[in-house]
Scaffold this active site. Sequence first.
Site, mmCIF file in Angstrom:
data_model
loop_
_atom_site.group_PDB
_atom_site.id
_atom_site.type_symbol
_atom_site.label_atom_id
_atom_site.label_comp_id
_atom_site.label_asym_id
_atom_site.label_seq_id
_atom_site.Cartn_x
_atom_site.Cartn_y
_atom_site.Cartn_z
ATOM 1 N N LEU A 76 0.874 -1.173 0.000
ATOM 2 C CA LEU A 76 0.000 0.000 0.000
ATOM 3 C C LEU A 76 0.908 1.219 0.000
ATOM 4 C CD1 LEU A 76 -2.729 -0.872 2.707
ATOM 5 C CD2 LEU A 76 -2.928 -1.070 0.220
ATOM 6 N N ASP A 77 0.509 2.259 -0.699
ATOM 7 C CA ASP A 77 1.283 3.495 -0.666
ATOM 8 C C ASP A 77 1.434 3.965 0.775
ATOM 9 O OD1 ASP A 77 1.239 3.347 -3.402
ATOM 10 O OD2 ASP A 77 -0.294 4.897 -3.668
ATOM 11 N N GLY A 78 2.505 4.702 1.036
ATOM 12 C CA GLY A 78 2.785 5.139 2.395
ATOM 13 C C GLY A 78 1.619 5.845 3.067
#
Length: 249
Positions: A76-78
């Site tokens: 997942l993106d940060g």
Amino acid sequence: MAKPEWIELPDCEPIPILYEDRSVLAVDKPPGWLLIPVHWQRTARNLQAALESSIRAGDWWARSRGLKYLRHVHRLDGETSGVLLLAKSPGALSAYSRLFQTGRVQKVYLAVVRGQVRRTQWVCRLKLAPSPDRTGRIRVHHVHGKPAETFFRTVAIGQDVTLVECRPRTGRTHQIRVHLAAGGHPVLGDHLYGRAEDEPTNLGLRAVQLAYVDPFTRKPVDIRAPWSQFLAEHGFEKVVWEPERQSIP
């Protein structure tokens, strides 16, 4: 003593455990944690490194489970929150990675985007490639881009924002964010693909469901992260929404 239903890491609110079986553990990843190689130490918010450090230290959440290994299966993106699947062994990591690589995992996100989207539903198939002028940024490229496909459905329209259900059918980096931005409706708080002059705010993107057939037991698994608080934070507290049931490949 019962196993805790959350993971405790330094300088972080307890991370809820959403699902667990013999092979995997799913958590509700908070925004701000990066999924990057363990040796990358230029940030204290490396989630994989923090998990491994906690396991080595014998922290109770891990020790009560006899955990010696835990690794994220997907990314997942940060700044994206929500369902994150973690494998408990190298064998499990390999088996579940194949599910993602072969498109046998149903992924559902909720996004709050800029503007009022007038389409009820649509599919974006713009090809994606790394940007040559900025590391970590993805762009649409019709010739050299890799195939990417995302299904979108408008859930509710607010004041200059829209709540959108997103179902990525491929797993390209920043796929949802780039596809929405390319359509003129960047995700709220997305300073990489949206408006640079926007005030700082959490990224309006949350992973709310993972569904698949367990590769070992052959039983269907449906993991969900709560979304009511996410909706309320963006002015959609009165919206009633549930992910539609679909057949899992």
